[in-house]
Scaffold this active site. Structure first.
Site, short mmCIF file in Angstrom:
data_model
loop_
_atom_site.label_atom_id
_atom_site.label_comp_id
_atom_site.label_asym_id
_atom_site.label_seq_id
_atom_site.Cartn_x
_atom_site.Cartn_y
_atom_site.Cartn_z
N ARG A 171 -82.59 20.18 -109.25
CA ARG A 171 -81.29 19.60 -109.62
C ARG A 171 -80.43 19.15 -108.45
O ARG A 171 -79.42 18.50 -108.65
CB ARG A 171 -80.52 20.61 -110.48
CG ARG A 171 -79.47 20.00 -111.38
CD ARG A 171 -78.98 21.04 -112.37
NE ARG A 171 -77.63 20.75 -112.83
CZ ARG A 171 -76.66 21.65 -112.92
NH1 ARG A 171 -76.89 22.90 -112.58
NH2 ARG A 171 -75.47 21.31 -113.34
N ASP A 172 -80.82 19.47 -107.22
CA ASP A 172 -80.04 18.99 -106.08
C ASP A 172 -80.95 18.70 -104.89
O ASP A 172 -80.65 19.05 -103.76
CB ASP A 172 -78.96 20.01 -105.69
CG ASP A 172 -77.87 19.40 -104.80
OD1 ASP A 172 -77.72 18.16 -104.81
OD2 ASP A 172 -77.19 20.15 -104.09
N LEU A 173 -82.07 18.04 -105.18
CA LEU A 173 -82.99 17.65 -104.11
C LEU A 173 -82.35 16.55 -103.27
O LEU A 173 -81.91 15.53 -103.80
CB LEU A 173 -84.31 17.15 -104.71
CG LEU A 173 -85.34 16.60 -103.73
CD1 LEU A 173 -85.77 17.68 -102.74
CD2 LEU A 173 -86.55 16.05 -104.47
N ASN A 213 -81.21 19.42 -97.98
CA ASN A 213 -81.80 20.63 -98.54
C ASN A 213 -83.30 20.75 -98.24
O ASN A 213 -83.98 21.61 -98.77
CB ASN A 213 -81.59 20.68 -100.06
CG ASN A 213 -80.15 21.03 -100.41
OD1 ASN A 213 -79.43 21.60 -99.60
ND2 ASN A 213 -79.72 20.66 -101.60
#
Length: 264
Positions: free
Chosen positions: A95-97, A101
């Site tokens: 959900r937050d690639l 990160n």
């Protein structure tokens, strides 16, 4: 060690819960966490080369990231996503690639981090706040709040475009206007005559053009507006592995030894 400060307790709980169960070579190891007053910290294993974002968009402007190293980073991230989507129980959507990160060790092996927003795939989450990072968020999530593993595939496609072009996912083109990397790159990705000219200068003229066209085709599929047109991350992985030498974790056989000189 790498220490990350989380502002929301729910994100910390979510990340600790997930990472305490996950063991994968391309997913960051959680060494511990600390809650002290209003401060909440996660302690990761130390990654000497910081993040992909720092390497690509920081002072060195990607100068250490050769063509093969960039492809291996993409493969490492795809392996992490394949584990989350196919082998985790239940399956997980990160959900937050994004490039910040993706953490890199001294040899530029990549590990996916920051699972504070990750959710179980296929589960309806009531009152789930829309989250993500502009430029990486899939269009169906923005317009309809629809979240699936194909949302991660879209974000992976954006990261692949970053690796190819050296550009940020959102570029400021005027005082109040931004252009997404996807909208800028798409017309040129499908034109073989233009494709080499949009590459990051660091990697221009360093690869077999046939391989470049294959990687560009994968990126185009990943960032399709219609999620059903995007491939599964397993298919992405199988498309990229043959383009990377055996010595770097792929299956490509090369006639010369792989050394730093060959990467330039």
């Amino acid at each position: 060690m790498r220490i990350e400060n989380l502002s929301y307790c729910t994100e910390l709980q979510n990340e600790v819960s997930l990472l305490s169960k996950i063991r994968h070579q391309n997913i960051i190891k959680l060494l511990g966490y600390c809650i002290h007053g209003e401060s909440r910290f996660l302690v990761y294993e130390f990654m000497e080369s910081d993040s992909l974002e720092t390497q690509l968009h920081g002072p060195t402007r990607g100068s250490s990231l050769t063509w093969y190293i960039r492809l291996r980073i993409a493969i490492d991230v795809a392996r992490a996503l394949e584990y989350l989507h196919e082998n985790s129980n239940p399956p997980v959507v990160h959900r937050d690639l994004k490039s910040s990160n993706i953490l890199l060790d001294s040899d530029f092996n990549a590990k996916l981090s920051d699972f504070g927003l990750a959710v179980a795939s296929g589960v309806q989450h009531k009152n789930m706040k829309m989250s993500g990072t502009l430029g990486y968020v899939a269009p169906e999530y923005i317009s309809h709040g629809k979240l699936t593993d194909k949302s991660d595939v879209y974000a992976f496609g954006v990261v692949l475009l970053e690796l190819l072009t050296g550009r940020k996912p959102m570029e400021n083109i005027s005082s109040d206007q931004y252009q997404s990397l996807v909208s800028w790159a798409m017309p040129q990705l499908t034109d073989r005559s233009k494709l080499p000219s949009i590459l990051d200068p660091v990697i221009q003229n360093t690869m077999d053009l046939k391989h470049l066209y294959q990687v560009a085709a994968v990126a185009v599929l990943c960032v399709q507006a219609e999620p059903s047109y995007r491939p599964l991350i397993t298919d992405v992985l199988h498309s990229l592995i043959p383009l990377v030498p055996l010595e770097l974790g792929g299956s490509l056989r090369v006639t010369e030894p792989i050394s730093s000189e060959n990467f330039q």
